[in-house]
Scaffold this motif. Structure first.
Motif, PDB file in Angstrom:
ATOM      1  N   LEU A  31       3.949  -9.336  -1.184  1.00 52.71           N
ATOM      2  CA  LEU A  31       2.800  -9.809  -1.357  1.00 52.71           C
ATOM      3  C   LEU A  31       2.091  -8.731  -2.163  1.00 52.71           C
ATOM      4  CD1 LEU A  31       0.340 -12.028  -1.138  1.00 52.71           C
ATOM      5  CD2 LEU A  31      -0.218 -11.149   1.103  1.00 52.71           C
ATOM      6  N   LEU A  32       2.098  -7.766  -1.388  1.00 53.60           N
ATOM      7  CA  LEU A  32       1.628  -6.439  -2.359  1.00 53.60           C
ATOM      8  C   LEU A  32       2.034  -6.286  -3.549  1.00 53.60           C
ATOM      9  CD1 LEU A  32       1.479  -4.039   0.679  1.00 53.60           C
ATOM     10  CD2 LEU A  32      -0.637  -5.101  -0.246  1.00 53.60           C
ATOM     11  N   THR A  33       3.347  -6.714  -3.839  1.00 64.84           N
ATOM     12  CA  THR A  33       3.893  -6.362  -5.190  1.00 64.84           C
ATOM     13  C   THR A  33       3.329  -7.649  -6.145  1.00 64.84           C
ATOM     14  OG1 THR A  33       6.052  -5.620  -4.460  1.00 64.84           O
ATOM     15  CG2 THR A  33       6.034  -6.310  -6.623  1.00 64.84           C
ATOM     16  N   GLU A  34       3.162  -8.769  -5.539  1.00 64.23           N
ATOM     17  CA  GLU A  34       2.503  -9.731  -6.436  1.00 64.23           C
ATOM     18  C   GLU A  34       1.074  -9.644  -6.871  1.00 64.23           C
ATOM     19  OE1 GLU A  34       1.694 -14.428  -5.785  1.00 64.23           O
ATOM     20  OE2 GLU A  34       2.797 -13.679  -4.388  1.00 64.23           O
ATOM     21  N   GLN A  35       0.401  -8.966  -5.771  1.00 62.11           N
ATOM     22  CA  GLN A  35      -1.134  -8.679  -6.311  1.00 62.11           C
ATOM     23  C   GLN A  35      -1.098  -7.589  -7.123  1.00 62.11           C
ATOM     24  OE1 GLN A  35      -2.570  -7.424  -2.218  1.00 62.11           O
ATOM     25  NE2 GLN A  35      -3.439  -9.399  -1.990  1.00 62.11           N
ATOM     26  N   THR A  36      -0.188  -6.801  -7.236  1.00 60.69           N
ATOM     27  CA  THR A  36      -0.127  -5.465  -8.097  1.00 60.69           C
ATOM     28  C   THR A  36       0.087  -6.107  -9.511  1.00 60.69           C
ATOM     29  OG1 THR A  36       0.263  -3.930  -6.577  1.00 60.69           O
ATOM     30  CG2 THR A  36       0.726  -3.316  -8.753  1.00 60.69           C
ATOM     31  N   GLU A  37       1.093  -6.647  -9.771  1.00 57.61           N
ATOM     32  CA  GLU A  37       1.678  -7.442 -10.990  1.00 57.61           C
ATOM     33  C   GLU A  37       0.483  -8.344 -11.834  1.00 57.61           C
ATOM     34  OE1 GLU A  37       5.356  -9.176  -9.913  1.00 57.61           O
ATOM     35  OE2 GLU A  37       6.505  -7.483  -9.730  1.00 57.61           O
ATOM     36  N   THR A  38       0.128  -9.208 -10.661  1.00 53.67           N
ATOM     37  CA  THR A  38      -1.031 -10.091 -11.139  1.00 53.67           C
ATOM     38  C   THR A  38      -2.200  -9.237 -11.672  1.00 53.67           C
ATOM     39  OG1 THR A  38      -0.403 -11.760  -9.796  1.00 53.67           O
ATOM     40  CG2 THR A  38      -2.460 -11.964 -10.562  1.00 53.67           C
ATOM     41  N   ALA A  39      -2.445  -8.335 -10.974  1.00 56.32           N
ATOM     42  CA  ALA A  39      -3.779  -7.361 -11.532  1.00 56.32           C
ATOM     43  C   ALA A  39      -3.650  -6.704 -12.673  1.00 56.32           C
ATOM     44  CB  ALA A  39      -4.112  -6.473 -10.345  1.00 56.32           C
ATOM     45  N   TYR A  40      -2.476  -6.214 -12.712  1.00 54.81           N
ATOM     46  CA  TYR A  40      -1.966  -5.671 -14.128  1.00 54.81           C
ATOM     47  C   TYR A  40      -1.596  -6.466 -15.451  1.00 54.81           C
ATOM     48  CZ  TYR A  40      -1.447  -0.843 -12.266  1.00 54.81           C
ATOM     49  OH  TYR A  40      -1.857   0.426 -11.838  1.00 54.81           O
ATOM     50  N   THR A  41      -1.247  -7.894 -15.116  1.00 58.59           N
ATOM     51  CA  THR A  41      -1.421  -8.716 -16.096  1.00 58.59           C
ATOM     52  C   THR A  41      -2.575  -9.062 -16.694  1.00 58.59           C
ATOM     53  OG1 THR A  41       1.032  -9.516 -15.197  1.00 58.59           O
ATOM     54  CG2 THR A  41      -0.546 -11.162 -16.608  1.00 58.59           C
TER      55      THR A  41
END
Length: 126
Positions: A31-41
């Motif tokens: 979940l933390l990885t997904e949040q980070t990827e979404t934010a950077y996208t």
């Protein structure tokens, strides 16, 4: 997690801002990885828009004010979580982490307020 892999409840939770607790470290890390990827996208779009839009100090000001307001609201929400954790006698390490997050959040709101004041100073020449 791509929408195809989400359950109906997870999709509804995401849509309405509901959160669920995860007891598994692998799920939390995912979940933390997904949040980070979404934010950077999304950040790439924000950077492009901000570069085009923020041509002078007064166009920067409303954006910074908006961010500060959202950060302040989130920090105050975290303070409530911290108070609840303290009142319920939750583990000291958790309370320390929450205290750190709240403290850093307040520091960020102060820095953002100073940034807004700087826009006024530069716009008025003072």
């Amino acid at each position: 997690m791509p929408l195809a892999r989400r359950s109906l409840m997870e999709a509804a939770a995401a849509r309405f801002g509901w959160r669920r607790a995860y007891g598994d470290a692998t799920q939390v890390d995912a979940l933390l990885t997904e949040q980070t990827e979404t934010a950077y996208t999304e950040a790439a779009d924000h950077a492009q828009l901000a570069t085009a839009k923020n041509a002078d100090v007064l166009t920067v000001q409303p954006c910074v004010l908006d961010v500060r307001g959202r950060v302040l609201a989130d920090v105050l929400y975290l303070e409530g979580i911290l108070a609840g954790a303290r009142n319920r006698g939750l583990p000291p390490e958790l309370i320390e982490r929450l205290e750190d997050a709240v403290g850093h959040g307040h520091e960020l709101t102060v820095l953002l307020a100073d940034t807004v004041r700087t826009t006024v100073a530069h716009a008025t020449g003072h």
